[in-house]
Each structure stands twice: as structure tokens, then as C-alpha cells.
Write a protein that holds these residues in place. Structure first.
Motif, PDB file in Angstrom:
ATOM      1  N   PRO A  63      19.058   1.619   0.611  1.00  0.00           N
ATOM      2  CA  PRO A  63      18.168   2.777   0.838  1.00  0.00           C
ATOM      3  C   PRO A  63      16.854   2.683   0.049  1.00  0.00           C
ATOM      4  CG  PRO A  63      20.413   3.524   0.522  1.00  0.00           C
ATOM      5  CD  PRO A  63      20.424   2.027   0.302  1.00  0.00           C
ATOM      6  N   GLN A  64      16.929   2.119  -1.180  1.00  0.00           N
ATOM      7  CA  GLN A  64      15.701   2.009  -1.989  1.00  0.00           C
ATOM      8  C   GLN A  64      14.656   1.111  -1.327  1.00  0.00           C
ATOM      9  OE1 GLN A  64      18.589   2.371  -4.012  1.00  0.00           O
ATOM     10  NE2 GLN A  64      17.717   4.412  -4.174  1.00  0.00           N
ATOM     11  N   ALA A  80      20.955   8.968   5.988  1.00  0.00           N
ATOM     12  CA  ALA A  80      21.449   7.580   5.993  1.00  0.00           C
ATOM     13  C   ALA A  80      22.490   7.383   4.894  1.00  0.00           C
ATOM     14  CB  ALA A  80      20.284   6.609   5.801  1.00  0.00           C
ATOM     15  N   VAL A  81      22.199   7.918   3.714  1.00  0.00           N
ATOM     16  CA  VAL A  81      23.131   7.759   2.583  1.00  0.00           C
ATOM     17  C   VAL A  81      24.447   8.479   2.888  1.00  0.00           C
ATOM     18  CG1 VAL A  81      23.469   8.344   0.132  1.00  0.00           C
ATOM     19  CG2 VAL A  81      21.260   7.439   0.921  1.00  0.00           C
ATOM     20  N   ARG A  82      24.330   9.681   3.467  1.00  0.00           N
ATOM     21  CA  ARG A  82      25.519  10.486   3.794  1.00  0.00           C
ATOM     22  C   ARG A  82      26.354   9.802   4.883  1.00  0.00           C
ATOM     23  NH1 ARG A  82      25.149  15.063   7.164  1.00  0.00           N
ATOM     24  NH2 ARG A  82      27.134  16.148   7.174  1.00  0.00           N
ATOM     25  N   LEU A  83      25.678   9.255   5.876  1.00  0.00           N
ATOM     26  CA  LEU A  83      26.409   8.594   6.963  1.00  0.00           C
ATOM     27  C   LEU A  83      27.114   7.341   6.467  1.00  0.00           C
ATOM     28  CD1 LEU A  83      27.249   8.255   9.894  1.00  0.00           C
ATOM     29  CD2 LEU A  83      25.001   7.279  10.396  1.00  0.00           C
ATOM     30  N   LYS A  84      26.435   6.583   5.621  1.00  0.00           N
ATOM     31  CA  LYS A  84      27.047   5.351   5.099  1.00  0.00           C
ATOM     32  C   LYS A  84      28.335   5.693   4.327  1.00  0.00           C
ATOM     33  CE  LYS A  84      25.970   1.203   2.472  1.00  0.00           C
ATOM     34  NZ  LYS A  84      26.468   1.319   1.108  1.00  0.00           N
ATOM     35  N   MET A 100      10.519   4.671   5.408  1.00  0.00           N
ATOM     36  CA  MET A 100      10.288   3.812   6.563  1.00  0.00           C
ATOM     37  C   MET A 100      11.407   4.112   7.561  1.00  0.00           C
ATOM     38  SD  MET A 100       9.255  -0.031   6.284  1.00  0.00           S
ATOM     39  CE  MET A 100       8.834  -0.961   7.716  1.00  0.00           C
ATOM     40  N   ARG A 101      11.123   5.147   8.361  1.00  0.00           N
ATOM     41  CA  ARG A 101      12.172   5.747   9.195  1.00  0.00           C
ATOM     42  C   ARG A 101      12.760   4.772  10.214  1.00  0.00           C
ATOM     43  NH1 ARG A 101      12.810  10.729   8.392  1.00  0.00           N
ATOM     44  NH2 ARG A 101      10.743  11.562   8.048  1.00  0.00           N
ATOM     45  N   THR A 102      11.976   3.827  10.641  1.00  0.00           N
ATOM     46  CA  THR A 102      12.449   2.906  11.689  1.00  0.00           C
ATOM     47  C   THR A 102      13.590   2.009  11.188  1.00  0.00           C
ATOM     48  OG1 THR A 102      10.746   1.349  11.068  1.00  0.00           O
ATOM     49  CG2 THR A 102      10.249   2.797  12.914  1.00  0.00           C
ATOM     50  N   GLU A 103      13.846   2.019   9.878  1.00  0.00           N
ATOM     51  CA  GLU A 103      14.938   1.185   9.342  1.00  0.00           C
ATOM     52  C   GLU A 103      16.102   2.017   8.812  1.00  0.00           C
ATOM     53  OE1 GLU A 103      14.826  -2.028   9.855  1.00  0.00           O
ATOM     54  OE2 GLU A 103      12.838  -1.737  10.725  1.00  0.00           O
ATOM     55  N   ILE A 104      16.085   3.321   9.116  1.00  0.00           N
ATOM     56  CA  ILE A 104      17.124   4.230   8.607  1.00  0.00           C
ATOM     57  C   ILE A 104      18.520   3.767   9.040  1.00  0.00           C
ATOM     58  CG2 ILE A 104      18.091   6.551   9.015  1.00  0.00           C
ATOM     59  CD1 ILE A 104      15.883   7.148   7.396  1.00  0.00           C
ATOM     60  N   HIS A 105      18.633   3.299  10.269  1.00  0.00           N
ATOM     61  CA  HIS A 105      19.952   2.882  10.782  1.00  0.00           C
ATOM     62  C   HIS A 105      20.500   1.696   9.982  1.00  0.00           C
ATOM     63  CE1 HIS A 105      16.820   0.626  12.774  1.00  0.00           C
ATOM     64  NE2 HIS A 105      17.679  -0.315  13.045  1.00  0.00           N
ATOM     65  N   ALA A 106      19.592   0.830   9.499  1.00  0.00           N
ATOM     66  CA  ALA A 106      20.038  -0.328   8.705  1.00  0.00           C
ATOM     67  C   ALA A 106      20.517   0.130   7.326  1.00  0.00           C
ATOM     68  CB  ALA A 106      18.911  -1.341   8.582  1.00  0.00           C
ATOM     69  N   ALA A 107      19.903   1.203   6.795  1.00  0.00           N
ATOM     70  CA  ALA A 107      20.352   1.732   5.502  1.00  0.00           C
ATOM     71  C   ALA A 107      21.681   2.473   5.664  1.00  0.00           C
ATOM     72  CB  ALA A 107      19.298   2.664   4.920  1.00  0.00           C
ATOM     73  N   ALA A 108      21.887   3.088   6.833  1.00  0.00           N
ATOM     74  CA  ALA A 108      23.129   3.847   7.057  1.00  0.00           C
ATOM     75  C   ALA A 108      24.327   2.929   7.245  1.00  0.00           C
ATOM     76  CB  ALA A 108      22.967   4.740   8.288  1.00  0.00           C
ATOM     77  N   THR A 109      24.072   1.664   7.523  1.00  0.00           N
ATOM     78  CA  THR A 109      25.177   0.749   7.807  1.00  0.00           C
ATOM     79  C   THR A 109      25.173  -0.454   6.864  1.00  0.00           C
ATOM     80  OG1 THR A 109      23.771  -0.231   9.481  1.00  0.00           O
ATOM     81  CG2 THR A 109      25.377   1.359  10.265  1.00  0.00           C
ATOM     82  N   LEU A 154      21.462   1.999  16.114  1.00  0.00           N
ATOM     83  CA  LEU A 154      22.546   2.379  15.199  1.00  0.00           C
ATOM     84  C   LEU A 154      23.883   1.796  15.658  1.00  0.00           C
ATOM     85  CD1 LEU A 154      24.894   4.868  14.639  1.00  0.00           C
ATOM     86  CD2 LEU A 154      23.618   3.852  12.781  1.00  0.00           C
ATOM     87  N   ALA A 155      24.170   1.889  16.964  1.00  0.00           N
ATOM     88  CA  ALA A 155      25.463   1.407  17.470  1.00  0.00           C
ATOM     89  C   ALA A 155      25.619  -0.093  17.203  1.00  0.00           C
ATOM     90  CB  ALA A 155      25.586   1.707  18.965  1.00  0.00           C
ATOM     91  N   GLY A 156      24.545  -0.845  17.374  1.00  0.00           N
ATOM     92  CA  GLY A 156      24.590  -2.289  17.120  1.00  0.00           C
ATOM     93  C   GLY A 156      24.886  -2.587  15.654  1.00  0.00           C
ATOM     94  N   GLU A 157      24.184  -1.880  14.772  1.00  0.00           N
ATOM     95  CA  GLU A 157      24.408  -2.098  13.330  1.00  0.00           C
ATOM     96  C   GLU A 157      25.828  -1.692  12.944  1.00  0.00           C
ATOM     97  OE1 GLU A 157      22.346  -3.371  11.050  1.00  0.00           O
ATOM     98  OE2 GLU A 157      20.451  -3.392  12.156  1.00  0.00           O
ATOM     99  N   LEU A 158      26.304  -0.592  13.530  1.00  0.00           N
ATOM    100  CA  LEU A 158      27.629  -0.090  13.187  1.00  0.00           C
ATOM    101  C   LEU A 158      28.712  -1.079  13.615  1.00  0.00           C
ATOM    102  CD1 LEU A 158      29.423   2.177  12.126  1.00  0.00           C
ATOM    103  CD2 LEU A 158      29.191   3.331  14.322  1.00  0.00           C
ATOM    104  N   ALA A 159      28.524  -1.687  14.791  1.00  0.00           N
ATOM    105  CA  ALA A 159      29.516  -2.660  15.271  1.00  0.00           C
ATOM    106  C   ALA A 159      29.620  -3.829  14.282  1.00  0.00           C
ATOM    107  CB  ALA A 159      29.128  -3.157  16.659  1.00  0.00           C
TER     108      ALA A 159
END
Ligand SMILES: Cc1cc2nc3c(=O)[nH]c(=O)nc-3n(C[C@H](O)[C@H](O)[C@H](O)COP(=O)(O)OP(=O)(O)OC[C@H]3O[C@@H](n4cnc5c(N)ncnc54)[C@H](O)[C@@H]3O)c2cc1C
Length: 422
Positions: A57-58, A131-135, A43-52, A178-183
Motif C-alpha cells: 500500500p505504501q 484496499a488494506v481492509r479487503l486484503k 495512485m488509484r489505478t493500482e488499488i487492486h494490486a494493493a488489495a491482493t 481485481l478478479a485477475g489479481e485475486l485469482a
């Protein structure tokens, strides 16, 4: 026996296979296969939430075997490297597959525009592995910053600041989310590693003059204001010249500066997946590997090849820009492709021209804020953040209910509505 092969199990491919199975699954002389390099649908639209760290991820990866457990679709795990249109055969690293109808739905990948150092030094945000690598990278930077001790106190401070500097390149939908989640995540990590938030520097840079240019200016302003309130610095009309190991070179107003950085996250653009680009070399195509199609969603050069989702290039009559590379186009093109293949195979009903009708854009920035522009007939309107936020989550739940079935709906609701940061 007629073979329908769907290549790619993203939004477009999974839905095409589901709709095809509903229409043709009861026929003995039809086989439907779905091929992907992965065993799961992301579910690609939530990748940023998994990265942060907001979503596990599951919780955004769904096994294809589970999705198709009660559906007559053969799942094949393989990476396709060649398409032979004359022989109607595709070849992967694990096998060779004949088709009568091929549905190309291989999606996209990040595009680096040939910028020196980008492919080697940035963190892309497209696959679950990304996402896993970025997290891991984000967490490691905070850990390193908490342990860093150099010669002098000034040098130590400077190195901590560099480690905790994140450049997000691209202020489109993906970059902004992504920037919002990262903050938000950075605040949690500061608390975890006893670091002052003042050391963190999140910079979003874009070559264009504003965020999410496909939104009206008023909504872009809202997005920018919210990001600034969250502590994100915004740099517009900034061209990336080069990405080095520990620095990013930006050109602003004709002046180049090399800025120290700990992490460069790439959300600056996409191009079609390699296999779509392979196909694009032999058929009519337009712009980064998107295949031009004939209105019935077949390649104009080959009527046995249908195209759905991000891979299609289609300019609806009277429109100036092609259909967007977004989920709504995946959903609607999947339905149209399945209908047209079913009409062609069975001879029942008529094939129909693709007439998409999109309902707007929704962007979430962090856990609690969202903006949306909704289209209702000829009218466009924005809605308050709580409504936009709930709508986005509700759409995810509806999508997963369709794909996974009603039994999974509670699982989805738990993740969409109740999985929050502490
Ligand atoms: C962080 C992020 C946020 C986003 N947010 C939104 C949003 O809020 N709303 C929205 O509408 N859109 C959003 N998008 C865009 C949206 O995700 C894409 O438009 C959509 O995923 C495209 O779907 P698709 O089915 O065409 O391709 P994909 O989802 O990319 O799926 C393609 C599939 O093909 C497989 N594949 C590719 N090549 C091969 C090969 N050679 N062999 C075998 N398998 C192969 C891949 O493994 C993949 O499973 C977002 C994207 C990102 C990255």
C-alpha cells in the motif's frame, strides 16, 4: 491577493496544482492551495494490486508534502463539507477557506444503487483504506478456511467452500483487474495455508451481457477467456437483488437465487464524492453529481468554479457520450483548467475550449497479461499482451516522474517492473 483553491488531491487535483504552480508560482499576489482529507495522493489505478498483495500500500500512496516540497503550493489537510458560492468560501471540519477560483476535483466514491444490504455487507474498492481492509478480509478467509472444523466432513467442506467464495460485482475495468489479481493471490494463499485450489470459487457477476463493454467485443472476449483460464467464473445479465451477511441474491433470467458467499467485492459503479454532489444540487449537473461545464471547464452556473477529472460532465462537440471518468481525462482537464485560470488571472493569452484527445484503454489481468485498445488519430488498434502490459507500466512511471520528479523514477521502476509475485 488572488486565492486559487484546488479541492481534491487525486490525479486531477494534483496535476492542476502542479501546472498552476508552473504558470503562476512566481507571482507574489497569487496563492495556490491544495486541500484533501488525506495527507497523501493515492495512485488509484493500482488499488487492486494493493488489495491482493502484489503491491505494498505504501508504494501507491505519495505524501503531498513530498510532491510539493519544492513547489509554491500550500497543502491543507481537511474534509470539506460545504461550498458557499455567494461568499466564495468553502468550509471544512478544520477550517474555512476563501477563494477567487475554486477547482473542484473531489473525484468519486462507490455507488450502491440503493441495493438492500450492499453498503453494509460489501467490500468496496476505491480508497487506500478499502484496499488494506479487503486484503485483510481475503487473508482472514483463507486462515479461517484452514482452521474450520464443523460437525461432519461434508459440513466442514461446505463451510470451507463458502469462506473461499468471492463474488466480484461489476465486470468493468476495475472488477476485471481485481478478479485477475485475486485469482493469482488465491493460489499463493492456498499454498500458504495448505488448502486445495479447488475450494476457491471466484465469481464475477454483471448486469450487462459482457465484460468491459467500452472495449470492442473481440477484446471483451479475450478478457473473458483469460479470466476463465485463471479459474474465474463469469455470470452475465445477472442483477444483484440483495446482499446478506453470508449470501448474495442474484436474479438471472427472471429467477432469483441466494448464493452462499464469504466476501462480496463491489466494483459495480461510482458516483461523485459527497462534496461534488452538494455542489451539484445548486448548479447545473448531470448524472450522479457530475457538474456540467461550459467548455472552458467552468461550471455553467458559476464561472469562479472550475471542474476537473471525474467530477466534470462534458460532452465534446459531435460526441454521444461524455468524457470518461478515467485518468487521461484527469490529466488533460487539469492542464486545460490551469491554462485557463492562468490566462484569466494574468490577462496573458486567451482561454481555450477543452478539446480532449484520448489514446485508448489498457487493462491488466494479473501480473503478466493485459489487453489494450490504442487510438492513433482516426485509427483504433489492439496490441499484444506483452506490449500492452509494458505500456501500462511505462505510463505509470511517466506519470509518477511528472508528479514526483526524476529523482523518484527508480523507485517507481522497481515497483512497476520488478515487484512480482513469487
Ligand atoms: C481499482 C481501480 C482501477 C482503475 N484503473 C484505471 C485505469 O487503469 N485507467 C484509468 O484511466 N482509470 C482507472 N481507474 C479510474 C481512475 O482511478 C479515476 O478516474 C481517477 O482516480 C479520478 O481522478 P480524480 O482526480 O478525478 O479523483 P480521485 O482520484 O478520486 O481523487 C479525489 C480526491 O479528492 C479527495 N476528496 C474527496 N472529497 C473530499 C472532501 N470533501 N474534502 C477533501 N478531500 C476530498 C479524495 O480524498 C481524493 O484524494 C481505476 C479506478 C479504480 C478504483
Amino acid at each position: 491577493m488572488k486565492h486559487v483553491v484546488v479541492l481534491g488531491a487525486g490525479y486531477a487535483g494534483v496535476l492542476t496544482a502542479i501546472y498552476l504552480e508552473k504558470k503562476l508560482g512566481s507571482l507574489e499576489d497569487i496563492s495556490i492551495s491544495l486541500i484533501d482529507r488525506n495527507t497523501y495522493h493515492t495512485m488509484r489505478t493500482e488499488i487492486h494490486a494493493a488489495a491482493t498483495g502484489r503491491m505494498d500500500p505504501q508504494s501507491i500512496a505519495f505524501p503531498l508534502e513530498k510532491i510539493f516540497a519544492r513547489r509554491k503550493v500550500r497543502i491543507i489537510t481537511d474534509t470539506i463539507t460545504e461550498i458557499d458560492r455567494t461568499a466564495k468560501r468553502i468550509t471544512g471540519t478544520a477550517g474555512v477557506y476563501d477563494y477567487d477560483y475554486l477547482v473542484l476535483a473531489a473525484g468519486s466514491k462507490p455507488c450502491y444503487f440503493g441495493i438492500p444490504g450492499a453498503s453494509e455487507n460489501v467490500f468496496p474498492l476505491w480508497t487506500l483504506d478499502d484496499a488494506v481492509r479487503l486484503k485483510k478480509q481475503i487473508e482472514t478467509q483463507f486462515l479461517k478456511a484452514s482452521e474450520t472444523q464443523v460437525e461432519t466432513q461434508i459440513e466442514t467442506q461446505a463451510e470451507k467452500q463458502r469462506l473461499l467464495t468471492f463474488h466480484v460485482v461489476g465486470a468493468g475495468l476495475t472488477g476485471v483487474e481485481l478478479a485477475g489479481e485475486l485469482a493469482e493471490y488465491a493460489r499463493l494463499l492456498c499454498a500458504r495455508y495448505s488448502l486445495p485450489y479447488g475450494l476457491v470459487n471466484i465469481v464475477m457477476a454483471d448486469a450487462l451481457p459482457r465484460a468491459v463493454p467500452n472495449l470492442p467485443e473481440r477484446l471483451s472476449d479475450k478478457v473473458e477467456k483469460h479470466l476463465k483460464d485463471m479459474g474465474v467464473s463469469l455470470v452475465f445479465s445477472a442483477k444483484v437483488i440483495r446482499v446478506d451477511d453470508n449470501a448474495i441474491v442474484l436474479e438471472i433470467n427472471g429467477k432469483q437465487s441466494s448464493l452462499p458467499t464469504g466476501t462480496v467485492i463491489w466494483s459495480a459503479g461510482i458516483e461523485c464524492a459527497d462534496i461534488s454532489q452538494f455542489m451539484a444540487k445548486n448548479v447545473e449537473s448531470c448524472g450522479r453529481g457530475r457538474i456540467t461545464q461550459d467548455g472552458l471547464l467552468r461550471s455553467v452556473a458559476d464561472t469562479a468554479v472550475y471542474v476537473a477529472g471525474d467530477n466534470m460532465f462534458y460532452l465534446p462537440p459531435g460526441k454521444k457520450s461524455p468524457v470518461p471518468q478515467m485518468v487521461e481525462n484527469c490529466e488533460q482537464s487539469a492542464k486545460a483548467v490551469a491554462d485557463n485560470i492562468a490566462a484569466d488571472v494574468t490577462g496573458n493569452g486567451r482561454t481555450k475550449q477543452y478539446k480532449p484527445s484520448f489514446h485508448g484503454v489498457m487493462i491488466s489481468i494479473g501480473n503478466d497479461y493485459a489487453v489494450a485498445q490504442i487510438r492513433m488519430g482516426p485509427f483504433k488498434m489492439s496490441v499484444p499482451s506483452p506490449v500492452a502490459n509494458s505500456m501500462k507500466r511505462f505510463i505509470n512511471v511517466m506519470y509518477l516522474t511528472e508528479v514526483l520528479g526524476i529523482s523518484q523514477v527508480f523507485h517507481c521502476i522497481r515497483h512497476e517492473f520488478f515487484t512480482k509475485r513469487k
